[in-house]
Design a protein around this motif. Structure first.
Motif, PDB file in Angstrom:
ATOM      1  N   THR A 113       0.843  -1.135  -0.002  1.00 40.34           N
ATOM      2  CA  THR A 113       0.025  -0.133   0.093  1.00 40.34           C
ATOM      3  C   THR A 113       0.904   1.277   0.048  1.00 40.34           C
ATOM      4  OG1 THR A 113      -0.193  -0.115   2.602  1.00 40.34           O
ATOM      5  CG2 THR A 113      -1.877  -1.007   1.104  1.00 40.34           C
ATOM      6  N   TRP A 114       0.590   2.324  -0.787  1.00 39.71           N
ATOM      7  CA  TRP A 114       1.128   3.577  -0.965  1.00 39.71           C
ATOM      8  C   TRP A 114       0.517   4.487  -0.043  1.00 39.71           C
ATOM      9  CZ3 TRP A 114       2.159  -0.215  -4.164  1.00 39.71           C
ATOM     10  CH2 TRP A 114       3.231  -0.413  -4.803  1.00 39.71           C
ATOM     11  N   TRP A 115       1.088   5.433   0.575  1.00 36.36           N
ATOM     12  CA  TRP A 115       0.516   6.658   1.493  1.00 36.36           C
ATOM     13  C   TRP A 115       1.184   7.717   1.536  1.00 36.36           C
ATOM     14  CZ3 TRP A 115      -3.516   4.872   4.285  1.00 36.36           C
ATOM     15  CH2 TRP A 115      -3.858   3.520   4.357  1.00 36.36           C
ATOM     16  N   GLU A 116       0.510   8.621   1.554  1.00 38.89           N
ATOM     17  CA  GLU A 116       1.125   9.953   1.604  1.00 38.89           C
ATOM     18  C   GLU A 116       2.068  10.255   2.627  1.00 38.89           C
ATOM     19  OE1 GLU A 116       0.892  12.615  -0.587  1.00 38.89           O
ATOM     20  OE2 GLU A 116      -0.839  11.684  -1.820  1.00 38.89           O
ATOM     21  N   SER A 117       1.675   9.716   3.987  1.00 39.36           N
ATOM     22  CA  SER A 117       2.730   9.768   5.004  1.00 39.36           C
ATOM     23  C   SER A 117       2.330   8.285   5.843  1.00 39.36           C
ATOM     24  CB  SER A 117       2.293  10.969   5.843  1.00 39.36           C
ATOM     25  OG  SER A 117       1.067  10.699   6.776  1.00 39.36           O
ATOM     26  N   LEU A 118       3.373   8.583   6.769  1.00 34.72           N
ATOM     27  CA  LEU A 118       3.526   7.314   7.812  1.00 34.72           C
ATOM     28  C   LEU A 118       2.265   7.677   8.881  1.00 34.72           C
ATOM     29  CD1 LEU A 118       4.709   4.719   8.944  1.00 34.72           C
ATOM     30  CD2 LEU A 118       6.146   6.260  10.463  1.00 34.72           C
ATOM     31  N   ASP A 119       2.104   8.883   9.055  1.00 37.21           N
ATOM     32  CA  ASP A 119       1.040   9.184   9.961  1.00 37.21           C
ATOM     33  C   ASP A 119      -0.662   8.771   9.334  1.00 37.21           C
ATOM     34  OD1 ASP A 119       2.420  10.309  11.818  1.00 37.21           O
ATOM     35  OD2 ASP A 119       2.214  12.342  11.186  1.00 37.21           O
ATOM     36  N   ASP A 120      -0.717   8.875   8.141  1.00 38.64           N
ATOM     37  CA  ASP A 120      -2.164   8.514   7.392  1.00 38.64           C
ATOM     38  C   ASP A 120      -1.922   6.896   7.683  1.00 38.64           C
ATOM     39  OD1 ASP A 120      -2.650  11.113   6.437  1.00 38.64           O
ATOM     40  OD2 ASP A 120      -1.682  10.577   4.605  1.00 38.64           O
ATOM     41  N   PHE A 121      -0.680   6.093   7.400  1.00 39.18           N
ATOM     42  CA  PHE A 121      -0.851   4.807   7.591  1.00 39.18           C
ATOM     43  C   PHE A 121      -1.408   4.256   8.980  1.00 39.18           C
ATOM     44  CE2 PHE A 121       1.455   0.841   8.719  1.00 39.18           C
ATOM     45  CZ  PHE A 121       0.515  -0.121   8.169  1.00 39.18           C
ATOM     46  N   VAL A 122      -0.474   4.906   9.853  1.00 42.65           N
ATOM     47  CA  VAL A 122      -0.770   4.725  11.168  1.00 42.65           C
ATOM     48  C   VAL A 122      -2.085   5.067  11.735  1.00 42.65           C
ATOM     49  CG1 VAL A 122      -0.321   5.280  13.825  1.00 42.65           C
ATOM     50  CG2 VAL A 122       1.402   4.753  11.867  1.00 42.65           C
ATOM     51  N   ALA A 123      -2.937   5.888  11.002  1.00 44.10           N
ATOM     52  CA  ALA A 123      -4.340   6.189  11.595  1.00 44.10           C
ATOM     53  C   ALA A 123      -5.457   5.233  10.735  1.00 44.10           C
ATOM     54  CB  ALA A 123      -4.670   7.636  11.016  1.00 44.10           C
ATOM     55  N   TRP A 124      -4.737   4.614   9.521  1.00 40.99           N
ATOM     56  CA  TRP A 124      -5.679   3.641   9.078  1.00 40.99           C
ATOM     57  C   TRP A 124      -5.583   2.252   9.917  1.00 40.99           C
ATOM     58  CZ3 TRP A 124      -9.187   1.005   6.535  1.00 40.99           C
ATOM     59  CH2 TRP A 124      -8.742  -0.235   6.033  1.00 40.99           C
ATOM     60  N   THR A 125      -4.359   2.124  10.687  1.00 40.18           N
ATOM     61  CA  THR A 125      -4.374   0.948  11.238  1.00 40.18           C
ATOM     62  C   THR A 125      -5.093   0.980  12.610  1.00 40.18           C
ATOM     63  OG1 THR A 125      -2.232   1.437  12.493  1.00 40.18           O
ATOM     64  CG2 THR A 125      -1.978   0.253  10.437  1.00 40.18           C
ATOM     65  N   ARG A 126      -5.478   2.104  13.146  1.00 38.83           N
ATOM     66  CA  ARG A 126      -5.975   2.246  14.400  1.00 38.83           C
ATOM     67  C   ARG A 126      -7.779   2.682  14.340  1.00 38.83           C
ATOM     68  NH1 ARG A 126      -1.331   6.387  17.023  1.00 38.83           N
ATOM     69  NH2 ARG A 126      -0.108   4.567  17.507  1.00 38.83           N
ATOM     70  N   SER A 127      -8.097   2.602  12.711  1.00 37.93           N
ATOM     71  CA  SER A 127      -9.324   3.109  12.448  1.00 37.93           C
ATOM     72  C   SER A 127     -10.085   1.776  12.725  1.00 37.93           C
ATOM     73  CB  SER A 127      -9.388   3.699  11.041  1.00 37.93           C
ATOM     74  OG  SER A 127      -9.311   2.430  10.151  1.00 37.93           O
ATOM     75  N   ASP A 128     -11.649   2.096  12.762  1.00 41.68           N
ATOM     76  CA  ASP A 128     -12.491   0.986  13.094  1.00 41.68           C
ATOM     77  C   ASP A 128     -12.625   0.256  11.541  1.00 41.68           C
ATOM     78  OD1 ASP A 128     -13.275   1.837  15.371  1.00 41.68           O
ATOM     79  OD2 ASP A 128     -14.846   3.124  14.896  1.00 41.68           O
ATOM     80  N   ALA A 129     -12.365   1.064  10.453  1.00 44.69           N
ATOM     81  CA  ALA A 129     -12.602   0.575   9.311  1.00 44.69           C
ATOM     82  C   ALA A 129     -11.338  -0.398   9.060  1.00 44.69           C
ATOM     83  CB  ALA A 129     -12.406   1.588   8.047  1.00 44.69           C
ATOM     84  N   PHE A 130     -10.410  -0.498   9.737  1.00 46.39           N
ATOM     85  CA  PHE A 130      -9.248  -1.270   9.784  1.00 46.39           C
ATOM     86  C   PHE A 130      -9.796  -2.534  10.548  1.00 46.39           C
ATOM     87  CE2 PHE A 130      -5.459  -3.478  11.693  1.00 46.39           C
ATOM     88  CZ  PHE A 130      -4.671  -3.560  10.533  1.00 46.39           C
ATOM     89  N   ALA A 131     -10.027  -2.239  11.689  1.00 51.60           N
ATOM     90  CA  ALA A 131     -10.485  -3.476  12.326  1.00 51.60           C
ATOM     91  C   ALA A 131     -11.640  -4.413  11.436  1.00 51.60           C
ATOM     92  CB  ALA A 131     -10.980  -3.026  13.433  1.00 51.60           C
ATOM     93  N   GLU A 132     -12.594  -3.645  10.902  1.00 56.10           N
ATOM     94  CA  GLU A 132     -13.578  -4.335  10.127  1.00 56.10           C
ATOM     95  C   GLU A 132     -13.305  -5.124   8.877  1.00 56.10           C
ATOM     96  OE1 GLU A 132     -17.634  -3.114   7.211  1.00 56.10           O
ATOM     97  OE2 GLU A 132     -16.682  -1.704   8.738  1.00 56.10           O
ATOM     98  N   ALA A 133     -12.197  -4.454   8.174  1.00 53.19           N
ATOM     99  CA  ALA A 133     -11.533  -4.976   7.033  1.00 53.19           C
ATOM    100  C   ALA A 133     -10.724  -6.104   7.447  1.00 53.19           C
ATOM    101  CB  ALA A 133     -10.625  -3.967   6.405  1.00 53.19           C
ATOM    102  N   HIS A 134     -10.023  -6.407   8.909  1.00 51.44           N
ATOM    103  CA  HIS A 134      -9.352  -7.533   9.144  1.00 51.44           C
ATOM    104  C   HIS A 134     -10.165  -8.490   9.960  1.00 51.44           C
ATOM    105  CE1 HIS A 134      -6.353  -4.611   7.571  1.00 51.44           C
ATOM    106  NE2 HIS A 134      -5.593  -5.771   7.396  1.00 51.44           N
TER     107      HIS A 134
END
Length: 121
Positions: free
Chosen positions: A69-90
């Protein structure tokens, strides 16, 4: 820009099921802030044969699928991993026997690209 690579050792015989999981994914990551793109790479274990000057299959090599996955920033990736959407996707975990070992996560910062739409970083 960063690239996050998850190297996944898929067990023999589970390749089709593994690939189908990505073909049928819910695309939640695609909507995450800072997300650029996602690619899934199928392993092609090869080696260079110096006698013939050609690449040939290497049945003894352990190939890994790579989910990038390509991201604008590390902060964007970290935010994704802490999101409800990430939990749902996994949430729908695959069976353990689908893998021949643990996956490995690598993070790289893109400092140079030939992608004209992205420019030099």
């Amino acid at each position: 820009m960063i690239v996050v690579t998850n190297r996944i050792p898929v067990a023999s015989g589970h390749e089709i099921d593994f690939e189908d999981r990505f073909r049928n994914r819910v695309h939640l990551v695609d909507q995450a802030p800072g997300f650029i793109r996602n690619e899934v790479h199928r392993p092609k274990p090869m080696k260079f044969d110096h006698e013939t000057g050609a690449f040939v299959p290497d049945p003894q090599a352990d190939g890994y699928y790579e989910v990038k996955t390509w991201w604008e920033s590390l902060d964007d990736f970290v935010a994704w991993t802490r999101s409800d959407a990430f939990a749902e996707a996994h949430a729908n975990r695959p069976p353990k026997e689908m893998f021949r070992g643990p996956s490995q996560l690598d993070v790289h910062e893109v400092f140079l690209t030939t992608d004209e739409s992205r420019g030099e970083s």
